[in-house]
Scaffold this motif. Structure first.
Motif, PDB file in Angstrom:
ATOM      1  N   ALA A 184      17.049 -38.818  12.046  1.00 24.00           N
ATOM      2  CA  ALA A 184      17.005 -37.525  11.359  1.00 24.00           C
ATOM      3  C   ALA A 184      15.554 -37.090  11.171  1.00 24.00           C
ATOM      4  CB  ALA A 184      17.725 -37.624  10.012  1.00 24.00           C
ATOM      5  N   VAL A 185      14.727 -38.061  10.799  1.00 22.65           N
ATOM      6  CA  VAL A 185      13.296 -37.762  10.628  1.00 22.65           C
ATOM      7  C   VAL A 185      12.708 -37.273  11.952  1.00 22.65           C
ATOM      8  CG1 VAL A 185      11.032 -38.699   9.994  1.00 22.65           C
ATOM      9  CG2 VAL A 185      13.086 -39.477   8.782  1.00 22.65           C
ATOM     10  N   GLU A 186      13.053 -37.960  13.040  1.00 24.90           N
ATOM     11  CA  GLU A 186      12.538 -37.581  14.360  1.00 24.90           C
ATOM     12  C   GLU A 186      12.946 -36.159  14.739  1.00 24.90           C
ATOM     13  OE1 GLU A 186      10.280 -38.695  16.469  1.00 24.90           O
ATOM     14  OE2 GLU A 186       9.913 -40.053  14.798  1.00 24.90           O
ATOM     15  N   LYS A 187      14.189 -35.795  14.427  1.00 32.17           N
ATOM     16  CA  LYS A 187      14.665 -34.448  14.773  1.00 32.17           C
ATOM     17  C   LYS A 187      13.884 -33.370  14.025  1.00 32.17           C
ATOM     18  CE  LYS A 187      19.397 -35.555  16.124  1.00 32.17           C
ATOM     19  NZ  LYS A 187      20.780 -35.686  15.640  1.00 32.17           N
ATOM     20  N   VAL A 188      13.662 -33.612  12.730  1.00 31.79           N
ATOM     21  CA  VAL A 188      12.928 -32.619  11.925  1.00 31.79           C
ATOM     22  C   VAL A 188      11.476 -32.531  12.397  1.00 31.79           C
ATOM     23  CG1 VAL A 188      12.174 -31.990   9.603  1.00 31.79           C
ATOM     24  CG2 VAL A 188      14.473 -32.932   9.955  1.00 31.79           C
ATOM     25  N   LYS A 189      10.913 -33.698  12.690  1.00 28.41           N
ATOM     26  CA  LYS A 189       9.530 -33.758  13.182  1.00 28.41           C
ATOM     27  C   LYS A 189       9.397 -32.950  14.486  1.00 28.41           C
ATOM     28  CE  LYS A 189       5.972 -37.288  14.069  1.00 28.41           C
ATOM     29  NZ  LYS A 189       5.759 -37.474  15.511  1.00 28.41           N
ATOM     30  N   ALA A 190      10.339 -33.184  15.407  1.00 28.52           N
ATOM     31  CA  ALA A 190      10.278 -32.499  16.703  1.00 28.52           C
ATOM     32  C   ALA A 190      10.396 -30.978  16.523  1.00 28.52           C
ATOM     33  CB  ALA A 190      11.387 -33.011  17.608  1.00 28.52           C
ATOM     34  N   MET A 191      11.223 -30.558  15.571  1.00 26.95           N
ATOM     35  CA  MET A 191      11.389 -29.119  15.333  1.00 26.95           C
ATOM     36  C   MET A 191      10.082 -28.485  14.866  1.00 26.95           C
ATOM     37  SD  MET A 191      13.844 -27.147  12.592  1.00 26.95           S
ATOM     38  CE  MET A 191      12.954 -27.742  11.153  1.00 26.95           C
ATOM     39  N   TRP A 192       9.448 -29.119  13.883  1.00 28.01           N
ATOM     40  CA  TRP A 192       8.198 -28.546  13.373  1.00 28.01           C
ATOM     41  C   TRP A 192       7.099 -28.587  14.436  1.00 28.01           C
ATOM     42  CZ3 TRP A 192       8.024 -25.299   9.620  1.00 28.01           C
ATOM     43  CH2 TRP A 192       8.912 -25.386   8.557  1.00 28.01           C
ATOM     44  N   GLU A 193       7.097 -29.648  15.239  1.00 29.13           N
ATOM     45  CA  GLU A 193       6.084 -29.722  16.299  1.00 29.13           C
ATOM     46  C   GLU A 193       6.309 -28.615  17.331  1.00 29.13           C
ATOM     47  OE1 GLU A 193       4.939 -34.462  15.887  1.00 29.13           O
ATOM     48  OE2 GLU A 193       6.334 -33.825  17.455  1.00 29.13           O
ATOM     49  N   ALA A 194       7.575 -28.279  17.556  1.00 27.79           N
ATOM     50  CA  ALA A 194       7.851 -27.173  18.480  1.00 27.79           C
ATOM     51  C   ALA A 194       7.317 -25.849  17.935  1.00 27.79           C
ATOM     52  CB  ALA A 194       9.354 -27.071  18.727  1.00 27.79           C
ATOM     53  N   ALA A 195       7.191 -25.768  16.591  1.00 26.89           N
ATOM     54  CA  ALA A 195       6.628 -24.558  15.968  1.00 26.89           C
ATOM     55  C   ALA A 195       5.106 -24.623  15.893  1.00 26.89           C
ATOM     56  CB  ALA A 195       7.225 -24.376  14.571  1.00 26.89           C
ATOM     57  N   GLY A 196       4.543 -25.701  16.430  1.00 30.00           N
ATOM     58  CA  GLY A 196       3.079 -25.793  16.495  1.00 30.00           C
ATOM     59  C   GLY A 196       2.438 -26.623  15.393  1.00 30.00           C
ATOM     60  N   ALA A 197       3.253 -27.178  14.490  1.00 29.75           N
ATOM     61  CA  ALA A 197       2.703 -27.882  13.333  1.00 29.75           C
ATOM     62  C   ALA A 197       2.357 -29.334  13.635  1.00 29.75           C
ATOM     63  CB  ALA A 197       3.694 -27.821  12.178  1.00 29.75           C
TER      64      ALA A 197
END
Lengths: 285, 285
Positions: free
Chosen positions: A156-169
Motif C-alpha cells: 500500500a505504501v509503494e502504491k501511494v509513493k508511486a502515485m505521488w512520484e508520478a505527480a513529480g514529488a
C-alpha cells in the motif's frame, strides 16, 4: 498506472494532484467525491476530474486509491462513510497537514489502524484554496511525507509513493510523531506568527496606515496570513500538542532576543542574527 | 537635475540610488565616499559611481546633496567628518532605517539639528548587501519617508524629495516618532521574528533535518533572516524603544493566540485568523 483514483474533497490539493496525474497519464479515471454536486460538476467541466459523485458508494467503491483531501475536522465522518464501500485491495491515503489525529480518527472508526491506510502529507500548497486554484505542477520537486505504521501493508505504501512520484514529488517516509513535530515547527508555527503579526497590526489604531508603510519583506513575511482561517483552525486543533510545544520553544527564544535588545546587548544580537543567517543561507531553497 | 551628489557608503542602498539617478540623467557627477579605496574603485569600474574619495573634504566639499547611506552606528563619526566641509547651500540627507537616532546624533555633533539636514528612509531593499547588489529600479514605486523637523529648510526638503522622485520613488513626509514606531512594527519586528524562528529551529538537535521539510511558506517567511546581522544589530540598538514596544505588543497578542490553541478555542482562532486574512487581503500589494 492505476485504474481509478477517487479524491474526496476536490480543492487546491486534490485538484492539483488530479491535474498532475492526468498530465502523466497515470489514472484511467479520476473521480471527485464531495457534498456539493454543483462544484463537482464545475470541476468536471474544468477538466480537473472525470466524474463527480456525491454518493460515497459510487464514489469510492471501485477505486484503487482513495485520497482524502478534506479539512481535518471531517475525517471521522469521511472514514465512517467510506468504511463499508472500500474494496479489499484498495488503498486509502490522505493529504492532511497533521498525522497523529488521522491515525486516532481511523482507529476510532475502524477499530484499529487499517493495514491499507497510508497517512500522507504533500508539503506544498499556497495561500489559495478551491479547485479553481489547482495547478498541475504544484508537487513537482516538492516533498510528500508518508507516515505508515509497522502494521501498514508495504505494498500500500509503494502504491501511494508511486502515485505521488508520478505527480513529480519526492516521497519521504517518517513517523507520525516526527512529522507532526517537524511540521509544527516549520509550517504551523510560521503561519501562526504571520497571522499573529498581521492581526496585531490590524488591531492597532493606525493599523491601516501601518500597512501602507510596509516594505517588501513584510509582504513576503505575511503572505501566508492570507491562508484559509478554517483550515488553520483545524490544523491548530488537530496538531495542538506539537504546536503548543513549538510555540513554547519559540516564545522562550524570542524573549531571549527581546531581552538582548532591551539590554542593548549588541554582541548577543550579532550572535543570534549570524547564526540565523548562516542557517537560512545554507538552506536557501 | 543637480550638479553633484555625494554618497557616503556605497552599498546596496547608495549604489542603487546612484544607478537610478544615472539612468534618469539627474546628476552631473556622482561621488562615492568611503574608507575602502579598493571597493570605491571597483564601484567606479562597475559604473555605479563616477568618482571615489576616501577624503571627506574632497568627497563632499562640492556636493549639492550628500546622502549618508552607512550603517547607523557610524553616523556620529560621519557627521563629525563632514561637518566642516559641507558648503552652505548643500543639503544633507540619509537612508537610515531609524530616524530618532539620526536626529540625536546630529544634535550632538552640530549642536542643534542643522536646517539643511533632511532625515530620510527609502523603504526598499532586500536581504543582499554591497554595491554589487545594486539595481537601478530598486526604488521604482517604493516609498521614501522623509522626517523633517519644524526647523528644517523647506527648500532642502524639496530637493531631497525631487531626487528620490527622479529615482522613481513616492515620497511621504511624516514625523520622526511616527516613522520609528511604524517601521518598528512593519519592518523591524518581522525581521526579528524571522531571525528568531530560523535561529530557534537551527538550535534544535534535528534542526538541519527540520529545514529539509520546510515548505514554500517557510521560505518566504524566513527570507529576511538572511539579512545582514550587523545592520540589524544597529537597527535594534538605534530604534530600541520603538522595537521593544512593538515586541511587547506582539508577544502579548501571540500569547492570546497561544492560549486559544492550548484551550482548543476554535471560534477564537477563526476570529483571529479571519481578521488577519482580511487585513492581509486588503493590502495585497
Amino acid at each position: 498506472m492505476i485504474n481509478q483514483l477517487s479524491i474526496i474533497g476536490v480543492g487546491l490539493i486534490g485538484g492539483s494532484l488530479a491535474l498532475a496525474l492526468k498530465k502523466a497519464g497515470y489514472c484511467r479515471e479520476i473521480v471527485g467525491v464531495g457534498r456539493n454536486a454543483e462544484r463537482l460538476n464545475a470541476a468536471c467541466k474544468a477538466g480537473i476530474i472525470d466524474r463527480g459523485e456525491t454518493d460515497f458508494k459510487n464514489g469510492v467503491g471501485d477505486a484503487d486509491i482513495i485520497l482524502i483531501a478534506t479539512p481535518l475536522d471531517i475525517y471521522q465522518s469521511v472514514f465512517e462513510q467510506i468504511k463499508n464501500h472500500v474494496s479489499a485491495d484498495a488503498v486509502i491515503t490522505d493529504a492532511g497537514s497533521a498525522k497523529g489525529c488521522v491515525v486516532a480518527d481511523a482507529e476510532k472508526i475502524f477499530g484499529r489502524l487499517p493495514a491499507n491506510l497510508v497517512p500522507g502529507h504533500p508539503i506544498a500548497g499556497n495561500e489559495k484554496s478551491g479547485y479553481e486554484a489547482s495547478i498541475a505542477d504544484l508537487y513537482v520537486n516538492r516533498r510528500v511525507v508518508l507516515t505508515p505504521a509497522d502494521s501498514t501493508d508495504p505494498q500500500a505504501v509503494e502504491k501511494v509513493k508511486a502515485m505521488w512520484e508520478a505527480a513529480g514529488a519526492c516521497v519521504e517516509i517518517t513517523s507520525v510523531e516526527h512529522h507532526d513535530r517537524v511540521l509544527a515547527a516549520t509550517s504551523h508555527l510560521p503561519h501562526l506568527l504571520a497571522f499573529g503579526l498581521v492581526d496585531s497590526l490590524a488591531r492597532q489604531q493606525d493599523g491601516e496606515e501601518m500597512f501602507r508603510f510596509a516594505a517588501g519583506g513584510f509582504r513576503d513575511f505575511t503572505r501566508i496570513a492570507a491562508s484559509d482561517p478554517i483550515m488553520w483552525r483545524d490544523i491548530c486543533l488537530r496538531n495542538r500538542d506539537a504546536i503548543v510545544t513549538a510555540l513554547d520553544n519559540y516564545e522562550s527564544d524570542l524573549s531571549e532576543l527581546h531581552a538582548a535588545i532591551k539590554n542593548g546587548d549588541g554582541d548577543k544580537l550579532v550572535k543570534i542574527f549570524s547564526r540565523a543567517k548562516k542557517a537560512r543561507d545554507r538552506f536557501s531553497f
